[in-house]
Design a protein around this motif. Sequence first.
Motif, PDB file in Angstrom:
ATOM      1  N   VAL A 183     -33.955 -45.115 -51.464  1.00 34.87           N
ATOM      2  CA  VAL A 183     -34.203 -46.323 -52.254  1.00 34.87           C
ATOM      3  C   VAL A 183     -32.976 -46.600 -53.113  1.00 34.87           C
ATOM      4  CG1 VAL A 183     -35.666 -47.420 -53.987  1.00 34.87           C
ATOM      5  CG2 VAL A 183     -36.674 -45.865 -52.297  1.00 34.87           C
ATOM      6  N   ALA A 184     -32.348 -47.745 -52.903  1.00 36.72           N
ATOM      7  CA  ALA A 184     -31.164 -48.126 -53.677  1.00 36.72           C
ATOM      8  C   ALA A 184     -31.588 -48.986 -54.862  1.00 36.72           C
ATOM      9  CB  ALA A 184     -30.184 -48.873 -52.783  1.00 36.72           C
ATOM     10  N   GLY A 185     -30.613 -49.528 -55.585  1.00 40.60           N
ATOM     11  CA  GLY A 185     -30.917 -50.421 -56.697  1.00 40.60           C
ATOM     12  C   GLY A 185     -31.373 -49.695 -57.937  1.00 40.60           C
ATOM     13  N   GLU A 186     -31.198 -48.394 -57.991  1.00 39.06           N
ATOM     14  CA  GLU A 186     -31.561 -47.622 -59.172  1.00 39.06           C
ATOM     15  C   GLU A 186     -30.345 -46.833 -59.633  1.00 39.06           C
ATOM     16  OE1 GLU A 186     -34.884 -45.215 -58.143  1.00 39.06           O
ATOM     17  OE2 GLU A 186     -36.244 -46.903 -57.823  1.00 39.06           O
ATOM     18  N   GLU A 187     -30.376 -46.405 -60.884  1.00 39.41           N
ATOM     19  CA  GLU A 187     -29.239 -45.647 -61.406  1.00 39.41           C
ATOM     20  C   GLU A 187     -29.016 -44.373 -60.596  1.00 39.41           C
ATOM     21  OE1 GLU A 187     -29.602 -44.888 -65.525  1.00 39.41           O
ATOM     22  OE2 GLU A 187     -29.638 -47.010 -66.110  1.00 39.41           O
ATOM     23  N   GLU A 188     -30.097 -43.720 -60.239  1.00 36.42           N
ATOM     24  CA  GLU A 188     -30.013 -42.516 -59.410  1.00 36.42           C
ATOM     25  C   GLU A 188     -30.871 -42.739 -58.168  1.00 36.42           C
ATOM     26  OE1 GLU A 188     -31.035 -39.034 -61.551  1.00 36.42           O
ATOM     27  OE2 GLU A 188     -29.514 -39.321 -63.110  1.00 36.42           O
ATOM     28  N   PRO A 189     -30.254 -43.221 -57.091  1.00 37.77           N
ATOM     29  CA  PRO A 189     -31.023 -43.486 -55.866  1.00 37.77           C
ATOM     30  C   PRO A 189     -31.816 -42.252 -55.441  1.00 37.77           C
ATOM     31  CG  PRO A 189     -28.799 -44.318 -55.672  1.00 37.77           C
ATOM     32  CD  PRO A 189     -28.831 -43.506 -56.931  1.00 37.77           C
ATOM     33  N   GLN A 190     -33.071 -42.464 -55.125  1.00 41.82           N
ATOM     34  CA  GLN A 190     -33.922 -41.362 -54.695  1.00 41.82           C
ATOM     35  C   GLN A 190     -34.202 -41.470 -53.206  1.00 41.82           C
ATOM     36  OE1 GLN A 190     -37.956 -41.608 -56.209  1.00 41.82           O
ATOM     37  NE2 GLN A 190     -37.684 -43.762 -56.775  1.00 41.82           N
ATOM     38  N   SER A 191     -34.448 -40.330 -52.594  1.00 44.33           N
ATOM     39  CA  SER A 191     -34.712 -40.325 -51.155  1.00 44.33           C
ATOM     40  C   SER A 191     -35.737 -39.250 -50.827  1.00 44.33           C
ATOM     41  CB  SER A 191     -33.421 -40.074 -50.364  1.00 44.33           C
ATOM     42  OG  SER A 191     -32.895 -38.793 -50.667  1.00 44.33           O
ATOM     43  N   ALA A 192     -36.321 -39.375 -49.655  1.00 44.39           N
ATOM     44  CA  ALA A 192     -37.292 -38.399 -49.159  1.00 44.39           C
ATOM     45  C   ALA A 192     -37.173 -38.341 -47.645  1.00 44.39           C
ATOM     46  CB  ALA A 192     -38.716 -38.776 -49.575  1.00 44.39           C
ATOM     47  N   THR A 193     -37.590 -37.228 -47.070  1.00 49.03           N
ATOM     48  CA  THR A 193     -37.555 -37.071 -45.612  1.00 49.03           C
ATOM     49  C   THR A 193     -38.942 -36.760 -45.088  1.00 49.03           C
ATOM     50  OG1 THR A 193     -37.017 -34.711 -45.771  1.00 49.03           O
ATOM     51  CG2 THR A 193     -35.175 -36.253 -45.621  1.00 49.03           C
ATOM     52  N   TYR A 194     -39.157 -37.104 -43.828  1.00 50.45           N
ATOM     53  CA  TYR A 194     -40.453 -36.894 -43.184  1.00 50.45           C
ATOM     54  C   TYR A 194     -40.194 -36.463 -41.746  1.00 50.45           C
ATOM     55  CZ  TYR A 194     -45.163 -37.943 -41.402  1.00 50.45           C
ATOM     56  OH  TYR A 194     -46.404 -37.862 -40.828  1.00 50.45           O
ATOM     57  N   GLU A 195     -40.872 -35.403 -41.304  1.00 48.60           N
ATOM     58  CA  GLU A 195     -40.686 -34.887 -39.949  1.00 48.60           C
ATOM     59  C   GLU A 195     -41.954 -35.090 -39.133  1.00 48.60           C
ATOM     60  OE1 GLU A 195     -39.460 -30.842 -40.132  1.00 48.60           O
ATOM     61  OE2 GLU A 195     -37.564 -31.273 -41.154  1.00 48.60           O
ATOM     62  N   GLU A 196     -41.770 -35.519 -37.906  1.00 42.53           N
ATOM     63  CA  GLU A 196     -42.894 -35.697 -36.991  1.00 42.53           C
ATOM     64  C   GLU A 196     -42.392 -35.524 -35.563  1.00 42.53           C
ATOM     65  OE1 GLU A 196     -44.410 -39.722 -37.213  1.00 42.53           O
ATOM     66  OE2 GLU A 196     -42.416 -40.493 -37.665  1.00 42.53           O
ATOM     67  N   GLN A 197     -43.313 -35.534 -34.618  1.00 43.95           N
ATOM     68  CA  GLN A 197     -42.940 -35.396 -33.211  1.00 43.95           C
ATOM     69  C   GLN A 197     -43.520 -36.543 -32.410  1.00 43.95           C
ATOM     70  OE1 GLN A 197     -44.515 -32.393 -30.168  1.00 43.95           O
ATOM     71  NE2 GLN A 197     -42.499 -31.533 -30.606  1.00 43.95           N
ATOM     72  N   GLU A 198     -42.691 -37.089 -31.535  1.00 50.59           N
ATOM     73  CA  GLU A 198     -43.140 -38.128 -30.615  1.00 50.59           C
ATOM     74  C   GLU A 198     -43.128 -37.556 -29.203  1.00 50.59           C
ATOM     75  OE1 GLU A 198     -40.811 -41.635 -30.959  1.00 50.59           O
ATOM     76  OE2 GLU A 198     -40.947 -41.721 -33.141  1.00 50.59           O
ATOM     77  N   GLU A 199     -44.083 -37.987 -28.382  1.00 55.13           N
ATOM     78  CA  GLU A 199     -44.170 -37.506 -27.008  1.00 55.13           C
ATOM     79  C   GLU A 199     -44.466 -38.666 -26.070  1.00 55.13           C
ATOM     80  OE1 GLU A 199     -47.327 -34.670 -27.068  1.00 55.13           O
ATOM     81  OE2 GLU A 199     -46.028 -33.016 -27.679  1.00 55.13           O
ATOM     82  N   GLN A 200     -44.157 -38.446 -24.802  1.00 52.20           N
ATOM     83  CA  GLN A 200     -44.617 -39.391 -23.792  1.00 52.20           C
ATOM     84  C   GLN A 200     -46.134 -39.384 -23.764  1.00 52.20           C
ATOM     85  OE1 GLN A 200     -41.196 -38.660 -20.426  1.00 52.20           O
ATOM     86  NE2 GLN A 200     -43.265 -38.923 -19.748  1.00 52.20           N
ATOM     87  N   GLU A 201     -46.716 -40.495 -23.352  1.00 49.47           N
ATOM     88  CA  GLU A 201     -48.169 -40.555 -23.267  1.00 49.47           C
ATOM     89  C   GLU A 201     -48.693 -39.710 -22.115  1.00 49.47           C
ATOM     90  OE1 GLU A 201     -49.505 -44.549 -23.121  1.00 49.47           O
ATOM     91  OE2 GLU A 201     -48.797 -45.055 -25.128  1.00 49.47           O
ATOM     92  N   GLU A 202     -47.910 -39.562 -21.060  1.00 55.04           N
ATOM     93  CA  GLU A 202     -48.347 -38.768 -19.914  1.00 55.04           C
ATOM     94  C   GLU A 202     -47.138 -38.240 -19.158  1.00 55.04           C
ATOM     95  OE1 GLU A 202     -48.885 -42.532 -16.824  1.00 55.04           O
ATOM     96  OE2 GLU A 202     -50.640 -41.455 -17.559  1.00 55.04           O
ATOM     97  N   GLN A 203     -47.383 -37.227 -18.343  1.00 52.72           N
ATOM     98  CA  GLN A 203     -46.313 -36.704 -17.509  1.00 52.72           C
ATOM     99  C   GLN A 203     -45.903 -37.749 -16.476  1.00 52.72           C
ATOM    100  OE1 GLN A 203     -47.984 -33.059 -15.909  1.00 52.72           O
ATOM    101  NE2 GLN A 203     -46.710 -31.843 -17.258  1.00 52.72           N
ATOM    102  N   MET A 204     -44.626 -37.715 -16.105  1.00 54.31           N
ATOM    103  CA  MET A 204     -44.120 -38.627 -15.088  1.00 54.31           C
ATOM    104  C   MET A 204     -43.846 -37.847 -13.808  1.00 54.31           C
ATOM    105  SD  MET A 204     -44.058 -41.549 -16.631  1.00 54.31           S
ATOM    106  CE  MET A 204     -43.061 -42.538 -15.524  1.00 54.31           C
TER     107      MET A 204
END
Length: 208
Positions: free
Chosen positions: A86-107
């Motif tokens: 997040v910009a626009g602040e004296e001390e820009p703050q940030s956060a991270t998020y981890e997740e996993q994406e997969e194919q819907e089915e085997q090909m």
Amino acid sequence: MKKLFYLCLLLSTPWLSSCEEKDVLEDLGAPNGHIYPNVYFTPINSSYTVGKSVDFELQYWSVGDAIEKVDLYTWSAWDVTTKVTVAGEEEPQSATYEEQEEQEEQMLFESAPHQDTDYVTVINAYRKNYTFQVEEGYFRAARTDVEWAELSEEARAYFSESLGAEAIENNLISIEQEYVSRLSLTVEVVNKDRQSKSYTRSFEVLGN
């Protein structure tokens, strides 16, 4: 009908013996009364670069040699790390998020009928050799131009709580994503009774 072997070891007392019951058909791939094929997938590397080839060997067999076909499937997955600042602040703050994406089915990548000519006497099994090309579509490069609407509902909820919904709505934000790309190769051997056995090897896909 199942054939059972009884291995008996006579003890010192004449009337006492110890017997072990062994179901030999279970070792031949016949759990629960069904005859299943047996399959072995040779080891591969833990990672491959886009454009490289994955060479591997498949060995398989079944009671009565009743094999019908051999299928090769692919499955892609990505470990995603998203960072919102997040910009626009004296001390820009940030956060991270981890997740996993997969194919819907085997090909299904390849389906090949069984060939008796693939039998190799020295290993007492059938053998097939594969060369799989690692294409660019299996790899995701890092991005710095991600839009808020592209994030999953779970990710947006996480960042709104961590950074504050008002800060995200009223200030400039930048979103970056990094990926770890993974690909799984699954070989499935199907016999004429429609019973099947599969073996999977996975590796990380690297960019050039």
